[in-house]
Motif scaffolding. Structure first.
Motif, mmCIF file in Angstrom:
data_model
loop_
_atom_site.group_PDB
_atom_site.id
_atom_site.type_symbol
_atom_site.label_atom_id
_atom_site.label_comp_id
_atom_site.label_asym_id
_atom_site.label_seq_id
_atom_site.Cartn_x
_atom_site.Cartn_y
_atom_site.Cartn_z
ATOM 1 N N ASN A 259 0.829 -1.214 0.000
ATOM 2 C CA ASN A 259 0.000 0.000 0.000
ATOM 3 C C ASN A 259 0.859 1.258 0.000
ATOM 4 O OD1 ASN A 259 -2.283 -1.528 0.011
ATOM 5 N ND2 ASN A 259 -2.582 -1.417 2.236
ATOM 6 N N ILE A 260 1.938 1.232 0.776
ATOM 7 C CA ILE A 260 2.783 2.429 0.854
ATOM 8 C C ILE A 260 3.485 2.669 -0.476
ATOM 9 C CG2 ILE A 260 4.817 3.423 1.965
ATOM 10 C CD1 ILE A 260 3.914 2.122 4.563
ATOM 11 N N VAL A 261 3.996 1.592 -1.074
ATOM 12 C CA VAL A 261 4.673 1.741 -2.372
ATOM 13 C C VAL A 261 3.680 2.242 -3.419
ATOM 14 C CG1 VAL A 261 5.766 0.462 -4.262
ATOM 15 C CG2 VAL A 261 6.508 0.083 -1.908
ATOM 16 N N GLU A 262 2.464 1.714 -3.374
ATOM 17 C CA GLU A 262 1.451 2.157 -4.327
ATOM 18 C C GLU A 262 1.140 3.644 -4.148
ATOM 19 O OE1 GLU A 262 -2.304 0.100 -4.090
ATOM 20 O OE2 GLU A 262 -2.706 0.516 -6.215
ATOM 21 N N SER A 263 1.005 4.076 -2.896
ATOM 22 C CA SER A 263 0.672 5.496 -2.715
ATOM 23 C C SER A 263 1.866 6.373 -3.074
ATOM 24 C CB SER A 263 0.146 5.789 -1.312
ATOM 25 O OG SER A 263 1.021 5.330 -0.337
ATOM 26 N N MET A 264 3.073 5.846 -2.918
ATOM 27 C CA MET A 264 4.237 6.613 -3.357
ATOM 28 C C MET A 264 4.214 6.813 -4.872
ATOM 29 S SD MET A 264 8.198 5.648 -3.475
ATOM 30 C CE MET A 264 7.777 4.595 -4.820
ATOM 31 N N PHE A 265 3.947 5.735 -5.602
ATOM 32 C CA PHE A 265 3.857 5.842 -7.058
ATOM 33 C C PHE A 265 2.782 6.864 -7.443
ATOM 34 C CE2 PHE A 265 5.958 1.604 -7.659
ATOM 35 C CZ PHE A 265 6.881 2.014 -8.604
ATOM 36 N N ARG A 266 1.644 6.783 -6.760
ATOM 37 C CA ARG A 266 0.524 7.665 -7.101
ATOM 38 C C ARG A 266 0.896 9.129 -6.838
ATOM 39 N NH1 ARG A 266 -4.067 5.915 -3.811
ATOM 40 N NH2 ARG A 266 -3.775 3.869 -4.746
ATOM 41 N N TYR A 267 1.532 9.324 -5.697
ATOM 42 C CA TYR A 267 1.946 10.670 -5.278
ATOM 43 C C TYR A 267 2.900 11.287 -6.302
ATOM 44 C CZ TYR A 267 3.808 14.033 -1.792
ATOM 45 O OH TYR A 267 4.188 15.143 -1.103
ATOM 46 N N VAL A 268 3.836 10.464 -6.777
ATOM 47 C CA VAL A 268 4.813 10.938 -7.737
ATOM 48 C C VAL A 268 4.172 11.116 -9.119
ATOM 49 C CG1 VAL A 268 6.916 10.303 -8.968
ATOM 50 C CG2 VAL A 268 6.777 9.973 -6.510
ATOM 51 N N ARG A 269 3.282 10.185 -9.462
ATOM 52 C CA ARG A 269 2.629 10.226 -10.773
ATOM 53 C C ARG A 269 1.834 11.518 -10.941
ATOM 54 N NH1 ARG A 269 -1.661 6.734 -11.554
ATOM 55 N NH2 ARG A 269 -0.777 5.202 -10.146
ATOM 56 N N ARG A 270 1.229 11.979 -9.835
ATOM 57 C CA ARG A 270 0.426 13.198 -9.889
ATOM 58 C C ARG A 270 1.275 14.398 -10.321
ATOM 59 N NH1 ARG A 270 -1.867 13.573 -4.478
ATOM 60 N NH2 ARG A 270 -2.594 11.437 -4.686
ATOM 61 N N GLU A 271 2.570 14.313 -10.053
ATOM 62 C CA GLU A 271 3.460 15.425 -10.387
ATOM 63 C C GLU A 271 3.837 15.431 -11.866
ATOM 64 O OE1 GLU A 271 4.582 18.791 -8.971
ATOM 65 O OE2 GLU A 271 3.529 17.259 -7.824
ATOM 66 N N SER A 272 3.625 14.314 -12.538
ATOM 67 C CA SER A 272 3.974 14.211 -13.950
ATOM 68 C C SER A 272 2.736 14.537 -14.782
ATOM 69 C CB SER A 272 4.423 12.794 -14.271
ATOM 70 O OG SER A 272 3.306 11.928 -14.250
ATOM 71 N N SER A 273 2.908 14.552 -16.096
ATOM 72 C CA SER A 273 1.719 14.735 -16.938
ATOM 73 C C SER A 273 1.406 13.401 -17.599
ATOM 74 C CB SER A 273 1.977 15.824 -17.971
ATOM 75 O OG SER A 273 3.252 15.630 -18.538
ATOM 76 N N CYS A 274 1.592 12.327 -16.857
ATOM 77 C CA CYS A 274 1.485 10.972 -17.407
ATOM 78 C C CYS A 274 0.059 10.451 -17.524
ATOM 79 C CB CYS A 274 2.288 9.990 -16.549
ATOM 80 S SG CYS A 274 4.046 9.971 -16.947
ATOM 81 N N GLN A 275 -0.859 10.947 -16.671
ATOM 82 C CA GLN A 275 -2.154 10.290 -16.560
ATOM 83 C C GLN A 275 -2.898 10.126 -17.890
ATOM 84 O OE1 GLN A 275 -2.600 8.851 -13.542
ATOM 85 N NE2 GLN A 275 -4.074 7.662 -14.704
ATOM 86 N N PRO A 276 -2.967 11.167 -18.741
ATOM 87 C CA PRO A 276 -3.676 10.976 -20.011
ATOM 88 C C PRO A 276 -3.069 9.863 -20.859
ATOM 89 C CG PRO A 276 -3.153 13.295 -19.658
ATOM 90 C CD PRO A 276 -2.467 12.530 -18.578
ATOM 91 N N HIS A 277 -1.736 9.762 -20.864
ATOM 92 C CA HIS A 277 -1.081 8.714 -21.643
ATOM 93 C C HIS A 277 -1.421 7.331 -21.091
ATOM 94 C CE1 HIS A 277 1.034 11.912 -23.526
ATOM 95 N NE2 HIS A 277 1.742 12.224 -22.449
ATOM 96 N N ILE A 278 -1.456 7.243 -19.759
ATOM 97 C CA ILE A 278 -1.766 5.963 -19.121
ATOM 98 C C ILE A 278 -3.219 5.577 -19.409
ATOM 99 C CG2 ILE A 278 -2.053 4.824 -16.885
ATOM 100 C CD1 ILE A 278 0.334 6.601 -15.920
ATOM 101 N N ASP A 279 -4.122 6.560 -19.286
ATOM 102 C CA ASP A 279 -5.533 6.278 -19.543
ATOM 103 C C ASP A 279 -5.746 5.805 -20.975
ATOM 104 O OD1 ASP A 279 -6.136 6.965 -16.988
ATOM 105 O OD2 ASP A 279 -6.747 9.024 -17.449
ATOM 106 N N ARG A 280 -5.042 6.458 -21.897
ATOM 107 C CA ARG A 280 -5.189 6.082 -23.308
ATOM 108 C C ARG A 280 -4.692 4.659 -23.522
ATOM 109 N NH1 ARG A 280 -2.145 9.905 -26.062
ATOM 110 N NH2 ARG A 280 -3.498 11.392 -25.008
ATOM 111 N N ALA A 281 -3.539 4.333 -22.928
ATOM 112 C CA ALA A 281 -2.991 2.982 -23.091
ATOM 113 C C ALA A 281 -3.923 1.939 -22.496
ATOM 114 C CB ALA A 281 -1.618 2.894 -22.428
#
Ligand SMILES: *[C@@H]1O[C@H](CO)[C@@H](O)[C@H](O)[C@H]1NC(C)=O
Ligand SMILES: *[C@@H]1O[C@H](CO)[C@@H](O)[C@H](O)[C@H]1NC(C)=O
Ligand SMILES: *[C@@H]1O[C@H](CO)[C@@H](O)[C@H](O)[C@H]1NC(C)=O
Ligand SMILES: *[C@@H]1O[C@H](CO)[C@@H](O)[C@H](O)[C@H]1NC(C)=O
Length: 299
Positions: A259-281
């Protein structure tokens, strides 16, 4: 520390290399670049390179050439002679050593481990992390200085991504020190390090599955270092790595580390502009394989 260094693959590629080196060399007493020659390349190779690349003869000299060639190519658009790639790559080398000295001065891994071992039975882990987290601003300063040394060797594309990558590195440090290290103290108390150790081979497979494409089949001095950018492909690959790792850690005795590793990834991901690319994939994947395991689970 080495457990965390596998996670921020791109922005901390260089830092990770420094941490990796720190595991296999004696500590530098001064800023002598020749100490790079003390690096045990064989040990680095067997510990950190994918198996397919372990039989190559990659030397420190080759690495220096790769770096120099990167500095040269990044400045190819400038008039010949206006940039000294040798000098730029030497500066980066010295900055890497300086960064290593800075970080090891702020946090001695051996000492932290001893302090953790002593504090755990007393329930005083938070005190240990509070002490180190107070040094966070200095750590950020050291990273910034190192980043400034790399900038002249980045392509225009890499320079555009550099701001985001730097923010991601900062966010990662902030996550580790969230509430003065509350998260990391919990991670350790809930057998996080054991979980990571037990999953080491699996994480190596996740790394290979997501990032093997960024490395050549065989090293040669002509090989170009990968681009330090966080484009659509890198975003999706990082997300794949995240999913792969989190799924693996879920199998540990205790669920908290996962859970902690997952929330770390999420926390960091929010700082990137990755989400649209991930959603599309994800969408494309759903269309291609409507009955996949992931879908039936989320349905
Ligand atoms: C590594 O270097 C040694 C000696 O220079 C050579 O004999 C060997 O073939 C090289 N191995 C690879 C994989 O290039
Ligand atoms: C480039 O820098 C290196 C190292 O600082 C130096 O030895 C060399 O003379 C420089 N070359 C030129 C062409 O200025
Ligand atoms: C870290 O601490 C250990 C034990 O106190 C010491 O032997 C070692 O030299 C220290 N390393 C650094 C980088 O200060
Ligand atoms: C690493 O990944 C590549 C490409 O996906 C694959 O061909 C190779 O077998 C993998 N190597 C290991 C050791 O898993």
């Amino acid at each position: 520390m080495s457990s965390w260094s596998v996670l921020p693959m791109f922005s901390l590629l260089a830092v990770a290399a420094v941490c990796a080196v720190s595991g296999s060399m004696d500590l530098p007493g001064s800023l002598d670049p020749s100490l790079l020659e003390n690096v045990d390349v064989d040990q680095l190779r067997s510990n950190y390179l994918p198996p397919g690349l372990q039989n190559t003869n990659l030397t420190v000299d080759d690495l220096q050439k790769l770096l120099q060639s990167k500095c040269q190519k990044a400045n190819d658009h400038l008039p010949p002679g206006s940039v000294n790639a040798t000098a730029l790559s030497k500066t980066i080398e010295q900055s890497a050593i300086k960064l290593f000295e800075c970080l090891s001065g702020l946090a001695n891994v051996t000492e932290i481990q001893a302090e953790i071992a002593e504090a755990t039975p007393k329930g005083d882990l938070d005190v240990v992390f509070e002490k180190y987290c107070l040094r966070m601003p200095q750590a950020k300063g050291c990273l910034k200085e190192f980043n400034d040394a790399i900038l002249p060797c980045l392509t225009a594309d890499e320079k555009r991504h550099n701001g985001v990558l730097q923010r991601i590195a900062d966010k990662l440090l902030e996550f580790i020190c969230y509430k003065n290290g509350d998260q990391i103290a919990l991670f350790i108390a809930e057998k996080g390090p054991e979980c990571l150790t037990d999953s080491r081979d699996g994480i190596a497979n996740c790394l290979n599955a997501s990032f093997a494409g960024y490395l050549p089949k065989e090293f040669s001095p002509e090989w170009n270092l990968p681009q330090l950018v966080l484009g659509p492909k890198q975003c999706v690959d990082l997300y794949e790595f995240e999913t792969c790792t989190v799924n693996l850690l879920e199998k540990c005795e205790v669920i908290t580390p996962s859970n902690i590793v997952e929330s770390m990834f999420r926390y960091v991901r929010r700082e990137s502009s990755c989400q649209p690319h991930i959603d599309r994939a994800k969408q494309q994947h759903r269309r291609a394989a409507p009955l996949s395991e992931a879908d039936s689970r989320s349905a």
